[in-house]
Design an enzyme around this catalytic site. Structure first.
Site, PDB file in Angstrom:
ATOM      1  N   ASN A 126       0.857  -1.204   0.000  1.00 54.89           N
ATOM      2  CA  ASN A 126       0.000   0.000   0.000  1.00 54.89           C
ATOM      3  C   ASN A 126       0.883   1.240   0.000  1.00 54.89           C
ATOM      4  O   ASN A 126       2.104   1.136  -0.018  1.00 54.89           O
ATOM      5  CB  ASN A 126      -0.952  -0.024   1.200  1.00 54.89           C
ATOM      6  CG  ASN A 126      -0.188  -0.059   2.499  1.00 54.89           C
ATOM      7  OD1 ASN A 126       0.542   0.862   2.832  1.00 54.89           O
ATOM      8  ND2 ASN A 126      -0.324  -1.162   3.248  1.00 54.89           N
TER       9      ASN A 126
ATOM     10  N   ASP B 101      -4.541  -6.381   5.423  1.00 49.21           N
ATOM     11  CA  ASP B 101      -5.580  -7.178   6.091  1.00 49.21           C
ATOM     12  C   ASP B 101      -5.620  -8.591   5.520  1.00 49.21           C
ATOM     13  O   ASP B 101      -6.046  -9.529   6.189  1.00 49.21           O
ATOM     14  CB  ASP B 101      -6.950  -6.519   5.907  1.00 49.21           C
ATOM     15  CG  ASP B 101      -7.033  -5.210   6.663  1.00 49.21           C
ATOM     16  OD1 ASP B 101      -6.524  -5.159   7.792  1.00 49.21           O
ATOM     17  OD2 ASP B 101      -7.586  -4.229   6.109  1.00 49.21           O
TER      18      ASP B 101
ATOM     19  N   LYS C 243       8.091 -18.416  -9.555  1.00 48.51           N
ATOM     20  CA  LYS C 243       7.462 -17.278 -10.236  1.00 48.51           C
ATOM     21  C   LYS C 243       6.247 -17.756 -11.054  1.00 48.51           C
ATOM     22  O   LYS C 243       6.363 -18.716 -11.831  1.00 48.51           O
ATOM     23  CB  LYS C 243       8.494 -16.610 -11.151  1.00 48.51           C
ATOM     24  CG  LYS C 243       7.988 -15.331 -11.756  1.00 48.51           C
ATOM     25  CD  LYS C 243       9.070 -14.633 -12.563  1.00 48.51           C
ATOM     26  CE  LYS C 243       8.457 -13.494 -13.342  1.00 48.51           C
ATOM     27  NZ  LYS C 243       8.925 -13.391 -14.675  1.00 48.51           N
TER      28      LYS C 243
ATOM     29  N   PHE D 148      -4.783   3.445  14.785  1.00 49.21           N
ATOM     30  CA  PHE D 148      -5.190   4.401  13.755  1.00 49.21           C
ATOM     31  C   PHE D 148      -6.391   3.824  13.018  1.00 49.21           C
ATOM     32  O   PHE D 148      -6.630   2.609  13.056  1.00 49.21           O
ATOM     33  CB  PHE D 148      -4.047   4.642  12.763  1.00 49.21           C
ATOM     34  CG  PHE D 148      -3.149   5.784  13.169  1.00 49.21           C
ATOM     35  CD1 PHE D 148      -2.255   5.645  14.211  1.00 49.21           C
ATOM     36  CD2 PHE D 148      -3.201   7.010  12.506  1.00 49.21           C
ATOM     37  CE1 PHE D 148      -1.434   6.694  14.600  1.00 49.21           C
ATOM     38  CE2 PHE D 148      -2.379   8.068  12.871  1.00 49.21           C
ATOM     39  CZ  PHE D 148      -1.500   7.903  13.920  1.00 49.21           C
TER      40      PHE D 148
ATOM     41  N   LYS E 132     -13.912   0.577  15.816  1.00 46.94           N
ATOM     42  CA  LYS E 132     -12.545   0.078  16.070  1.00 46.94           C
ATOM     43  C   LYS E 132     -12.172   0.292  17.540  1.00 46.94           C
ATOM     44  O   LYS E 132     -11.603  -0.584  18.178  1.00 46.94           O
ATOM     45  CB  LYS E 132     -11.532   0.791  15.172  1.00 46.94           C
ATOM     46  CG  LYS E 132     -11.522   0.182  13.783  1.00 46.94           C
ATOM     47  CD  LYS E 132     -10.496   0.759  12.842  1.00 46.94           C
ATOM     48  CE  LYS E 132     -10.642   0.058  11.496  1.00 46.94           C
ATOM     49  NZ  LYS E 132     -10.465   0.880  10.339  1.00 46.94           N
TER      50      LYS E 132
HETATM   51  O1  PMT Z   1       2.808   6.151   6.483  1.00 45.43           O
HETATM   52  P1  PMT Z   1       2.246   7.481   5.995  1.00 45.43           P
HETATM   53  O2  PMT Z   1       2.444   7.656   4.505  1.00 45.43           O
HETATM   54  O3  PMT Z   1       2.744   8.630   6.804  1.00 45.43           O
HETATM   55  O4  PMT Z   1       0.658   7.421   6.158  1.00 45.43           O
HETATM   56  C1  PMT Z   1       0.099   7.433   7.439  1.00 45.43           C
HETATM   57  C2  PMT Z   1      -1.079   6.447   7.526  1.00 45.43           C
HETATM   58  C3  PMT Z   1      -2.203   6.926   6.638  1.00 45.43           C
HETATM   59  C4  PMT Z   1      -0.631   5.038   7.103  1.00 45.43           C
HETATM   60  C5  PMT Z   1      -1.484   6.431   9.033  1.00 45.43           C
HETATM   61  O5  PMT Z   1      -1.865   7.724   9.408  1.00 45.43           O
HETATM   62  C6  PMT Z   1      -2.618   5.440   9.271  1.00 45.43           C
HETATM   63  O6  PMT Z   1      -3.792   5.720   9.106  1.00 45.43           O
HETATM   64  N1  PMT Z   1      -2.252   4.196   9.686  1.00 45.43           N
HETATM   65  C7  PMT Z   1      -3.196   3.074   9.823  1.00 45.43           C
HETATM   66  C8  PMT Z   1      -3.437   2.441   8.489  1.00 45.43           C
HETATM   67  C9  PMT Z   1      -4.373   1.277   8.576  1.00 45.43           C
HETATM   68  O7  PMT Z   1      -3.988   0.170   8.278  1.00 45.43           O
HETATM   69  O8  PMT Z   1      -5.583   1.568   9.050  1.00 45.43           O
HETATM   70  P2  PMT Z   1      -6.775   0.473   9.222  1.00 45.43           P
HETATM   71  O9  PMT Z   1      -7.988   1.292   9.505  1.00 45.43           O
HETATM   72  O10 PMT Z   1      -6.825  -0.458   8.074  1.00 45.43           O
HETATM   73  O11 PMT Z   1      -6.338  -0.347  10.490  1.00 45.43           O
HETATM   74  C10 PMT Z   1      -6.753   0.007  11.806  1.00 45.43           C
HETATM   75  C11 PMT Z   1      -5.643  -0.234  12.803  1.00 45.43           C
HETATM   76  O12 PMT Z   1      -5.368  -1.639  12.873  1.00 45.43           O
HETATM   77  C12 PMT Z   1      -4.331   0.468  12.490  1.00 45.43           C
HETATM   78  O13 PMT Z   1      -3.815   0.943  13.716  1.00 45.43           O
HETATM   79  C13 PMT Z   1      -3.453  -0.653  11.932  1.00 45.43           C
HETATM   80  O14 PMT Z   1      -2.087  -0.427  12.212  1.00 45.43           O
HETATM   81  C14 PMT Z   1      -3.995  -1.862  12.686  1.00 45.43           C
HETATM   82  N2  PMT Z   1      -3.911  -3.162  11.974  1.00 45.43           N
HETATM   83  C15 PMT Z   1      -4.526  -3.366  10.791  1.00 45.43           C
HETATM   84  C16 PMT Z   1      -4.488  -4.613  10.196  1.00 45.43           C
HETATM   85  C17 PMT Z   1      -3.789  -5.661  10.814  1.00 45.43           C
HETATM   86  N3  PMT Z   1      -3.706  -6.862  10.270  1.00 45.43           N
HETATM   87  N4  PMT Z   1      -3.193  -5.437  11.997  1.00 45.43           N
HETATM   88  C18 PMT Z   1      -3.240  -4.213  12.583  1.00 45.43           C
HETATM   89  O15 PMT Z   1      -2.688  -4.011  13.668  1.00 45.43           O
END
Ligand code: PMT
Length: 402
Positions: free
Chosen positions: A211, A279, A288, A323, A337
């Site tokens: 991503n 995710d 490959k 986040f 969340k």
């Molecule tokens: O890295 P930059 O370019 O500075 O951009 C910043 C950002 C946009 C990446 C950052 O501000 C941000 O939003 N990070 C979280 C991105 C994310 O995966 O969001 P989500 O809504 O999909 O996930 C929710 C939370 O679960 C996040 O804290 C994530 O780290 C966590 N997560 C998600 C999936 C997973 N398998 N395990 C996790 O811990």
């Protein structure tokens, strides 16, 4: 010493507000009081004048024609106690048909409400909606306790005791000031675990899904936390940022990030998860994949949700910040969340925007707190956003570990 504006509305708990004013004065704060006409039928304004040592702003006797503006601008924080169902509804509707409501609309400082009313009124869906709506606008609530009410029924709706309200108001005041004025050593002695950057999920030896995360948000958190005295552990996906942070653990995939997380989370006081973790990860082919058909199907399987794991295994002394990267329904998804992942704060950002979020210099987040409070940072550099998130986390950590 701060300027505390106390609003009193017409409920029997108004007598307790006299003790609240006394608490603030004893703690050497300046206090001014605004009363509604109904409030004066419970406690006379002379009581509040004697206690606060200032003229009371009242319906029938305002010290000056535009006193509500003077009182509003004088205040560093404003507490309405008791806050009746009537005043809650009117504040939510933006009504200003008395001195207190006009003052509230002119405030430039945090507003705190301590509701008090009969249980049926408190549980009324309209009152509950008004309370939630005000919380979502950044207004603080000191929610009532259960107990014997003036109407001789038992239930929720009893205004909190003055000493509890005083303590919470001062905490909110300090918290707001600290968020703006981040102290250099406020994380000293704390271990902060931060995740940053993207994950890369290979589906054959040379191809992967990833991503747009640049790692800027996570690295800004790590660098600011380091400056504020924290022992920082940074788990980072592959990024091009070069940093002096001593403890960086580079990972590639979501599974690597999960494994690194397991090694460190036990010792962390504060955990902040800014990484954009995949995710779903593809089922990996050892060789490959050859170009054969017009279409190629790649099977994906769910990765481990690290934030969920952190929430489910959170220790009593830990603060967990997640986040939420959303393109729509930000508030709804962020609140889901917050609850599902057992987080203390969710920092939600709108990743459909190009000027903030992924791979930009700035960010703009809405912080959703477990106590229902919400704050908006406005657009700022990722460093300044990091300082706010760290200050809020440090305050929560010190509250939890008192
Ligand atoms: O890295 P930059 O370019 O500075 O951009 C910043 C950002 C946009 C990446 C950052 O501000 C941000 O939003 N990070 C979280 C991105 C994310 O995966 O969001 P989500 O809504 O999909 O996930 C929710 C939370 O679960 C996040 O804290 C994530 O780290 C966590 N997560 C998600 C999936 C997973 N398998 N395990 C996790 O811990």
């Amino acid at each position: 010493m701060s300027n505390i504006l106390v609003g009193v509305t017409g409920g029997i708990a108004a007598y307790k507000t006299a003790y609240l004013v006394r608490e603030f004065i004893r703690a050497r704060h300046n206090v001014k009081v605004v009363m509604t006409k109904k409030a004066e039928s419970f406690v006379g304004h002379t009581t509040f004048e004697a206690l606060s040592l200032n003229p009371v702003l009242r319906e029938d006797n305002t010290p000056k024609p535009i006193s509500h503006i003077d009182y509003a601008l004088w205040a560093d924080i404003c507490i309405i106690a008791p806050a009746t169902a009537n005043i809650i509804g009117k504040i939510n509707a933006g009504i200003a048909d008395n001195e207190l409501l006009s003052t509230i609309l002119a405030l430039k400082c945090p507003l705190v409400l301590a509701p008090a009313m009969n249980t049926n009124m408190y549980n009324n869906v309209i009152v509950q909606e008004n309370i939630k709506s005000l919380q979502s606008k950044g207004i603080y609530m000191i929610l009532p306790a259960s107990g014997l009410l003036a109407c001789q029924t038992e239930g929720e709706g009893k205004m909190q005791e003055p000493d509890i309200i005083a303590e919470k108001v001062l905490n909110i005041f300090n918290k707001n000031n600290l968020s703006l004025k981040v102290e250099n050593d406020m994380l000293s002695g704390l271990t902060i675990l931060i995740t940053a950057g993207p994950t890369k999920e290979y589906f054959d030896p040379v191809r992967y899904i990833t991503n747009e995360s640049s790692g800027k948000m996570g690295y800004a958190l790590a660098e600011e936390a380091h400056k504020m005295g924290a022992n920082v552990i940074l788990i980072s996906g592959e990024v091009s940022i070069v940093s002096d942070i001593p403890n960086i653990h580079k990972v590639v995939s979501a599974e690597d990030m999960y494994n690194a997380f397991l090694s460190f989370y036990n010792d962390a006081d504060i955990i902040i998860m800014a990484a954009a973790v995949a995710d779903y990860a593809p089922v990996y082919e050892n060789i490959k994949i050859k170009k054969n058909d017009d279409e190629l199907t790649i099977n994906l399987k769910k990765t481990k949700d690290i934030l969920s794991y952190a929430g489910a295994n959170k220790k009593d002394n830990q603060i967990l910040v997640g986040f939420a990267a959303e393109t729509n329904n930000m508030e709804e998804y962020a609140k889901q969340k917050l609850e599902k992942k057992n987080a203390d704060i969710i920092a939600a950002n709108d990743v459909s925007r190009k000027d903030i979020g992924f791979n930009s210099m700035d960010n703009e987040v809405t912080l959703f707190f477990a106590d229902g409070h919400i704050t908006h940072t406005g657009r700022q550099s990722k460093q300044d956003i990091a300082k706010i998130i760290l200050a809020e986390s440090a305050i929560l950590h010190s509250e939890k570990n008192q």
